[in-house]
Design an enzyme around this catalytic site. Structure first.
Site, PDB file in Angstrom:
ATOM      1  N   ASP A  27      -9.043   5.210   7.360  1.00 20.41           N
ATOM      2  CA  ASP A  27      -7.661   5.626   7.221  1.00 20.41           C
ATOM      3  C   ASP A  27      -6.874   4.854   8.293  1.00 20.41           C
ATOM      4  O   ASP A  27      -7.476   4.361   9.254  1.00 20.41           O
ATOM      5  CB  ASP A  27      -7.599   7.144   7.462  1.00 20.41           C
ATOM      6  CG  ASP A  27      -6.197   7.650   7.655  1.00 20.41           C
ATOM      7  OD1 ASP A  27      -5.331   7.363   6.823  1.00 20.41           O
ATOM      8  OD2 ASP A  27      -5.959   8.335   8.671  1.00 20.41           O
ATOM      9  N   ASP A  29      -3.067   5.491   9.843  1.00 18.68           N
ATOM     10  CA  ASP A  29      -2.336   6.217  10.886  1.00 18.68           C
ATOM     11  C   ASP A  29      -3.194   7.352  11.447  1.00 18.68           C
ATOM     12  O   ASP A  29      -3.757   8.148  10.698  1.00 18.68           O
ATOM     13  CB  ASP A  29      -1.012   6.763  10.341  1.00 18.68           C
ATOM     14  CG  ASP A  29      -0.022   6.995  11.462  1.00 18.68           C
ATOM     15  OD1 ASP A  29       0.441   6.002  12.054  1.00 18.68           O
ATOM     16  OD2 ASP A  29       0.250   8.167  11.797  1.00 18.68           O
ATOM     17  N   ASN A  61      -2.492   6.442   2.869  1.00 17.77           N
ATOM     18  CA  ASN A  61      -1.552   7.156   1.992  1.00 17.77           C
ATOM     19  C   ASN A  61      -0.115   6.730   2.249  1.00 17.77           C
ATOM     20  O   ASN A  61       0.796   7.215   1.582  1.00 17.77           O
ATOM     21  CB  ASN A  61      -1.672   8.676   2.203  1.00 17.77           C
ATOM     22  CG  ASN A  61      -2.732   9.292   1.298  1.00 17.77           C
ATOM     23  OD1 ASN A  61      -3.366   8.597   0.515  1.00 17.77           O
ATOM     24  ND2 ASN A  61      -2.909  10.598   1.403  1.00 17.77           N
ATOM     25  N   ASN A  62       0.083   5.849   3.206  1.00 14.79           N
ATOM     26  CA  ASN A  62       1.450   5.437   3.521  1.00 14.79           C
ATOM     27  C   ASN A  62       1.927   4.402   2.498  1.00 14.79           C
ATOM     28  O   ASN A  62       1.414   3.293   2.449  1.00 14.79           O
ATOM     29  CB  ASN A  62       1.499   4.870   4.943  1.00 14.79           C
ATOM     30  CG  ASN A  62       2.923   4.674   5.415  1.00 14.79           C
ATOM     31  OD1 ASN A  62       3.825   4.416   4.620  1.00 14.79           O
ATOM     32  ND2 ASN A  62       3.131   4.806   6.706  1.00 14.79           N
ATOM     33  N   HIS A 187       4.325  14.200   8.391  1.00 17.68           N
ATOM     34  CA  HIS A 187       3.669  13.268   9.315  1.00 17.68           C
ATOM     35  C   HIS A 187       4.235  13.450  10.705  1.00 17.68           C
ATOM     36  O   HIS A 187       5.431  13.706  10.858  1.00 17.68           O
ATOM     37  CB  HIS A 187       3.874  11.826   8.863  1.00 17.68           C
ATOM     38  CG  HIS A 187       3.361  11.609   7.497  1.00 17.68           C
ATOM     39  ND1 HIS A 187       2.023  11.513   7.217  1.00 17.68           N
ATOM     40  CD2 HIS A 187       3.995  11.525   6.299  1.00 17.68           C
ATOM     41  CE1 HIS A 187       1.858  11.373   5.920  1.00 17.68           C
ATOM     42  NE2 HIS A 187       3.035  11.381   5.341  1.00 17.68           N
ATOM     43  N   LYS A 218      -5.317   9.552  -1.391  1.00 14.27           N
ATOM     44  CA  LYS A 218      -6.318  10.499  -0.902  1.00 14.27           C
ATOM     45  C   LYS A 218      -5.768  11.918  -1.001  1.00 14.27           C
ATOM     46  O   LYS A 218      -4.604  12.109  -0.668  1.00 14.27           O
ATOM     47  CB  LYS A 218      -6.637  10.191   0.566  1.00 14.27           C
ATOM     48  CG  LYS A 218      -7.223   8.828   0.821  1.00 14.27           C
ATOM     49  CD  LYS A 218      -7.255   8.500   2.320  1.00 14.27           C
ATOM     50  CE  LYS A 218      -5.883   8.255   2.888  1.00 14.27           C
ATOM     51  NZ  LYS A 218      -5.866   7.871   4.314  1.00 14.27           N
ATOM     52  N   ASP A 243      -8.441  11.058  10.032  1.00 15.65           N
ATOM     53  CA  ASP A 243      -7.958  12.028  11.022  1.00 15.65           C
ATOM     54  C   ASP A 243      -7.405  13.303  10.389  1.00 15.65           C
ATOM     55  O   ASP A 243      -7.030  14.215  11.106  1.00 15.65           O
ATOM     56  CB  ASP A 243      -6.858  11.398  11.903  1.00 15.65           C
ATOM     57  CG  ASP A 243      -5.567  11.212  11.142  1.00 15.65           C
ATOM     58  OD1 ASP A 243      -5.594  10.596  10.060  1.00 15.65           O
ATOM     59  OD2 ASP A 243      -4.518  11.711  11.605  1.00 15.65           O
TER      60      ASP A 243
HETATM   61  N1  PLP Z   1       3.084   8.337   4.435  1.00 17.99           N
HETATM   62  C1  PLP Z   1       3.996   8.114   5.389  1.00 17.99           C
HETATM   63  C2  PLP Z   1       5.429   7.968   4.998  1.00 17.99           C
HETATM   64  C3  PLP Z   1       3.612   8.017   6.736  1.00 17.99           C
HETATM   65  O1  PLP Z   1       4.540   7.797   7.682  1.00 17.99           O
HETATM   66  C4  PLP Z   1       2.245   8.171   7.066  1.00 17.99           C
HETATM   67  C5  PLP Z   1       1.795   8.058   8.450  1.00 17.99           C
HETATM   68  O2  PLP Z   1       2.478   7.597   9.337  1.00 17.99           O
HETATM   69  C6  PLP Z   1       1.328   8.393   6.042  1.00 17.99           C
HETATM   70  C7  PLP Z   1       1.784   8.476   4.738  1.00 17.99           C
HETATM   71  C8  PLP Z   1      -0.134   8.589   6.300  1.00 17.99           C
HETATM   72  O3  PLP Z   1      -0.765   7.382   6.428  1.00 17.99           O
HETATM   73  P1  PLP Z   1      -2.346   7.339   6.614  1.00 17.99           P
HETATM   74  O4  PLP Z   1      -2.963   7.710   5.293  1.00 17.99           O
HETATM   75  O5  PLP Z   1      -2.608   5.921   7.014  1.00 17.99           O
HETATM   76  O6  PLP Z   1      -2.669   8.312   7.693  1.00 17.99           O
HETATM   77 CA    CA Z   2      -4.111   9.442   8.839  1.00 16.70          CA
END
Ligand code: PLP
Ligand code: CA
Length: 304
Positions: A27, A29, A61-62, A187, A218, A243
Site C-alpha cells: 500500500d 500512503d 486506493n488513492n 484520510h 481495496k 496500514d
Molecule cells: N484516497 C485519497 C484521496 C487519499 O488522499 C489517500 C491517502 O492519502 C488514499 C486514498 C489512500 O491511499 P493508500 O491506499 O495509498 O493508503
Molecule cells: Ca494506506
C-alpha cells in the site's frame, strides 16, 4: 504460527517470511510515504527487495493521480527506478475494469479528481465532459447525456450537489453501472485534520439512488486480479503490506495473501487486537498475520 495472527515480528522471523515470498505488494500512503514524506528507510527497502530478485508492486486506493504522476512522486521522494507498470491505483484499475471486464459501451459520468478522468481517457473510455452550469441551471432543467452507461465515483474536492443529482438521475436506469474507485471513509491530513474519502461521497450517491456501488479498490479482489492478469502472480508466494485493517488487510485476506500491518499509518496494534479478540467470526478477516513497527524493519531482515 501465522494462524494465530497479529504476530509482531522483526529480525530473523521477518527474514524467514521475506525469503518465503516472491512478490511484495505495498500500500502507499501510511506504508511507504505519508503525504509528501517518504517513510524513513522505505526507498532502501524497495531497492533491497528488488536486488534480492523480489517483484514489488504498489497498490493504492488513492485515485487522484494518473500513474505517470505517481512515477514522478516516487522519484521525487527518493525511490529510484519505480516503473509505471508496477503501480496499481484505484483510478487505473477502475478504467481497466470498464475496458476489460464490464460489457460496456457508451459514456462514463465520472465524479473524481483529474487522475480519474486521465486514466479513463488513457483506457480509451469516453467521459462526459464537465461543463460549468450557468446560474439558472438546476437539477430540473440541466442537460443529461443519454449515452451515459456507467457512473464512477472517486475522491473529488469539487464534489457538488449538482454532480450528486446528475449521478442519481443516471443511476435510475438499472442498466447503468455504478462503480466506486475505493471505499475509504476518510484520510489523515497534517495537524490532526482529516479529509472525507471516496467512500463518503459514494455513500451519498448510494442513498440518493437506492443502489450499491461495485467497489474496484481495496478490499475488492479486482486490484489483485488486475496485477495477476499482467504478471503471473501466485497468491501463496505474495505478501500484502498495509496500514489500514479495513482495506489493506481485508484485501490481502480476500486474495489469499499473507498480510503484514505496519504501524506508520492509520490502524493501531490495539485495533488489530480488538478484531482478533472479537467473538464475531467475520472480524477475523481484519486480523493481519504479522505486525511491524515500520517497513524499515525489513532492511535489517534483508541485510542479515
Ligand atoms: N484516497 C485519497 C484521496 C487519499 O488522499 C489517500 C491517502 O492519502 C488514499 C486514498 C489512500 O491511499 P493508500 O491506499 O495509498 O493508503
Ligand atoms: Ca494506506
Amino acid at each position: 504460527t501465522a494462524s494465530s495472527g497479529c504476530q509482531k515480528i522483526r529480525g530473523a522471523q521477518l527474514q524467514e517470511l521475506l525469503e518465503s515470498k516472491h512478490n511484495v505488494l505495498f500500500d502507499c500512503d501510511g506504508v511507504i510515504w505519508n503525504g509528501e514524506t517518504a517513510v524513513a528507510g522505505a526507498p532502501e527497502v524497495v531497492r533491497a527487495l528488488k536486488q534480492r530478485g523480489k517483484r514489488v508492486f504498489f497498490v493504492t486506493n488513492n485515485c487522484t493521480r494518473p500513474r505517470q504522476s505517481y512515477v514522478q512522486k516516487f522519484a521525487r521522494l527518493g525511490f529510484a527506478d519505480v516503473d509505471e507498470n508496477e503501480i496499481f491505483s484505484s483510478a487505473y484499475c477502475s478504467a481497466a475494469y470498464l475496458r476489460d471486464v464490464a460489457t460496456f459501451s457508451g459514456k462514463v459520468f465520472a465524479i473524481g479528481c483529474p487522475g480519474v478522468h486521465t486514466e479513463l481517457r488513457d483506457a480509451g473510455i469516453t467521459v462526459v465532459e464537465e461543463e460549468e452550469d450557468g446560474p439558472d441551471v438546476n437539477i430540473s432543467n440541466c442537460a443529461l447525456d443519454s449515452d451515459v452507461r456507467a457512473v464512477l465515483v472517486g475522491y473529488d474536492e469539487k464534489f457538488s450537489f449538482m454532480k450528486l443529482a446528475k449521478a442519481s438521475c443516471y443511476l435510475q436506469d438499472s442498466e447503468c453501472l455504478f462503480l466506486a474507485t475505493d471505499p475509504d471513509p476518510w484520510h489523515p491530513l497534517r495537524g490532526g485534520r482529516i479529509t472525507p474519502g471516496s467512500g463518503s461521497l459514494t455513500a451519498a450517491l448510494e442513498t440518493a439512488s437506492s443502489r450499491k456501488a461495485t467497489v474496484i479498490g481495496k478490499p475488492s479482489r479486482f486490484m489483485f486480479e488486475c496485477i495477476a492478469s499482467q504478471f503471473d502472480l501466485d497468491p501463496e508466494s505474495s505478501l500484502m503490506v498495509g496500514d489500514r485493517l479495513e482495506t489493506d488487510i481485508v484485501f490481502g485476506v480476500n486474495c489469499g495473501l499473507s498480510t503484514v500491518l505496519t504501524l506508520t499509518g492509520v490502524s493501531t496494534f490495539e485495533q488489530a487486537q480488538v478484531y482478533k479478540d472479537s467473538d464475531e467470526p467475520e472480524k477475523k478477516d481484519f486480523v493481519p498475520d504479522y505486525v511491524v513497527e515500520s517497513i524499515a524493519d525489513f532492511l535489517e531482515a534483508l541485510e542479515e
